[in-house]
Motif scaffolding. Sequence first.
Motif, PDB file in Angstrom:
ATOM      1  N   GLU A  97       5.089  -9.366   1.048  1.00  0.00           N
ATOM      2  CA  GLU A  97       5.586  -9.505   2.404  1.00  0.00           C
ATOM      3  C   GLU A  97       6.932  -8.816   2.611  1.00  0.00           C
ATOM      4  O   GLU A  97       7.174  -8.229   3.664  1.00  0.00           O
ATOM      5  N   THR A  98       7.819  -8.875   1.629  1.00  0.00           N
ATOM      6  CA  THR A  98       9.185  -8.404   1.837  1.00  0.00           C
ATOM      7  C   THR A  98       9.556  -7.294   0.855  1.00  0.00           C
ATOM      8  O   THR A  98       8.859  -7.061  -0.147  1.00  0.00           O
ATOM      9  N   GLU A  99      10.665  -6.644   1.127  1.00  0.00           N
ATOM     10  CA  GLU A  99      11.181  -5.626   0.214  1.00  0.00           C
ATOM     11  C   GLU A  99      11.532  -6.248  -1.137  1.00  0.00           C
ATOM     12  O   GLU A  99      11.373  -5.612  -2.180  1.00  0.00           O
ATOM     13  N   ASP A 103      10.435  -4.475  -4.548  1.00  0.00           N
ATOM     14  CA  ASP A 103      11.467  -3.579  -5.068  1.00  0.00           C
ATOM     15  C   ASP A 103      11.478  -3.568  -6.594  1.00  0.00           C
ATOM     16  O   ASP A 103      11.680  -4.591  -7.241  1.00  0.00           O
ATOM     17  N   GLY A 104      11.237  -2.396  -7.173  1.00  0.00           N
ATOM     18  CA  GLY A 104      11.253  -2.244  -8.618  1.00  0.00           C
ATOM     19  C   GLY A 104      10.041  -2.802  -9.331  1.00  0.00           C
ATOM     20  O   GLY A 104       9.996  -2.808 -10.562  1.00  0.00           O
ATOM     21  N   ASN A 105       9.048  -3.243  -8.598  1.00  0.00           N
ATOM     22  CA  ASN A 105       7.886  -3.880  -9.211  1.00  0.00           C
ATOM     23  C   ASN A 105       6.685  -2.941  -9.119  1.00  0.00           C
ATOM     24  O   ASN A 105       5.855  -3.041  -8.212  1.00  0.00           O
ATOM     25  N   ASP A 106       6.587  -2.024 -10.053  1.00  0.00           N
ATOM     26  CA  ASP A 106       5.515  -1.041 -10.037  1.00  0.00           C
ATOM     27  C   ASP A 106       4.137  -1.683 -10.113  1.00  0.00           C
ATOM     28  O   ASP A 106       3.176  -1.195  -9.508  1.00  0.00           O
ATOM     29  N   ALA A 107       4.040  -2.793 -10.855  1.00  0.00           N
ATOM     30  CA  ALA A 107       2.735  -3.431 -11.049  1.00  0.00           C
ATOM     31  C   ALA A 107       2.182  -3.976  -9.736  1.00  0.00           C
ATOM     32  O   ALA A 107       0.969  -3.887  -9.481  1.00  0.00           O
ATOM     33  N   VAL A 108       3.062  -4.530  -8.892  1.00  0.00           N
ATOM     34  CA  VAL A 108       2.605  -5.055  -7.601  1.00  0.00           C
ATOM     35  C   VAL A 108       2.143  -3.920  -6.698  1.00  0.00           C
ATOM     36  O   VAL A 108       1.131  -4.026  -6.007  1.00  0.00           O
ATOM     37  N   MET A 109       2.870  -2.813  -6.724  1.00  0.00           N
ATOM     38  CA  MET A 109       2.457  -1.660  -5.919  1.00  0.00           C
ATOM     39  C   MET A 109       1.122  -1.108  -6.421  1.00  0.00           C
ATOM     40  O   MET A 109       0.266  -0.724  -5.633  1.00  0.00           O
ATOM     41  N   ASP A 110       0.945  -1.096  -7.721  1.00  0.00           N
ATOM     42  CA  ASP A 110      -0.312  -0.646  -8.300  1.00  0.00           C
ATOM     43  C   ASP A 110      -1.458  -1.548  -7.848  1.00  0.00           C
ATOM     44  O   ASP A 110      -2.572  -1.083  -7.570  1.00  0.00           O
ATOM     45  N   LYS A 111      -1.177  -2.846  -7.767  1.00  0.00           N
ATOM     46  CA  LYS A 111      -2.176  -3.808  -7.292  1.00  0.00           C
ATOM     47  C   LYS A 111      -2.572  -3.506  -5.855  1.00  0.00           C
ATOM     48  O   LYS A 111      -3.767  -3.531  -5.502  1.00  0.00           O
ATOM     49  N   GLY A 134       4.008  -7.340   5.908  1.00  0.00           N
ATOM     50  CA  GLY A 134       5.128  -6.572   5.384  1.00  0.00           C
ATOM     51  C   GLY A 134       4.791  -5.591   4.286  1.00  0.00           C
ATOM     52  O   GLY A 134       5.700  -5.087   3.608  1.00  0.00           O
ATOM     53  N   GLU A 135       3.529  -5.278   4.090  1.00  0.00           N
ATOM     54  CA  GLU A 135       3.171  -4.283   3.078  1.00  0.00           C
ATOM     55  C   GLU A 135       3.684  -2.889   3.437  1.00  0.00           C
ATOM     56  O   GLU A 135       3.692  -1.989   2.586  1.00  0.00           O
ATOM     57  N   THR A 136       4.155  -2.718   4.678  1.00  0.00           N
ATOM     58  CA  THR A 136       4.816  -1.457   5.040  1.00  0.00           C
ATOM     59  C   THR A 136       6.117  -1.269   4.259  1.00  0.00           C
ATOM     60  O   THR A 136       6.693  -0.189   4.272  1.00  0.00           O
ATOM     61  N   ALA A 137       6.566  -2.324   3.550  1.00  0.00           N
ATOM     62  CA  ALA A 137       7.756  -2.221   2.706  1.00  0.00           C
ATOM     63  C   ALA A 137       7.530  -1.301   1.514  1.00  0.00           C
ATOM     64  O   ALA A 137       8.455  -1.055   0.738  1.00  0.00           O
TER      65      ALA A 137
END
Length: 258
Positions: A97-99, A103-111, A134-137
């Motif tokens: 939901e939020t930045e 922020d700095g969490n590559d694994a979540v972005m990969d998910k 907030g995935e636009t973050a």
Amino acid sequence: MKIQLIGYDFELNPNNKMDILVDAVNASDADLILFPGHSIRDLNDLLYAEQDIKNKNAVAILELEESMPTSCMFQRNSLFMLHGGLFFDLYTGQIFETEEDIDGNDAVMDKLMDEFKRRQFACCGNRITVLQGGETAMLAGTGVNLDFRFSGNGVLNRRYQSLLAGTDIFLNPVHEATDARGLLQKMAALSADGRWCFYTGMLGRDRMGNWSDKQLQHIFHDGREISVRPQVHDEEGYISRTVEVPDRIAPWPASTPS
């Protein structure tokens, strides 16, 4: 192709939301309808509303507050699609939901990148991708200098560039609409290079019933916001905006609801 955005007050009870879902779909002549986040409370409410859906032509995207896709998996903010008068679980839900979440969490972005294959579909030839809340973050920066937050990660950056290349229209349903300036910059960035970006949400307690609120819905094309006069459905309790988007002729390899 007609795309319709639906917005309403945040603190509606579940029965009101079901009524709006049914009324808006049945009254619509749009090809694609986007509802705010938390459109429906749970699967029981969804199945109850499904009985009264008469419009078999529209595709609609909506979100359940909570669901149980399997006996051992609980999911919040689950994404569903209405097609042919029936609701289908897309088996995906909001990842962050939020930045601060990302922020700095590559694994979540990969998910999130993994989830997109369940969030992408074609309608009238247009390739559509859904970003929840907030995935636009996943974009970061200030002013016009926005960029993919993980551009330094070669693998993630390639996946992001592939996402942009494979998307004509971004849909961004949110829960409570926000007036954050950064949101508009992100929508401008996502809609660059001829793409479209659509945003709709709900009015918070301090804005309830204020259908003229400019933060409730946004429509961007090719990096610029488009002003569209709303249709106010006071009796039913919702507002809508409808936009004509050109159909695409060229086919592409993906499942198509219509």
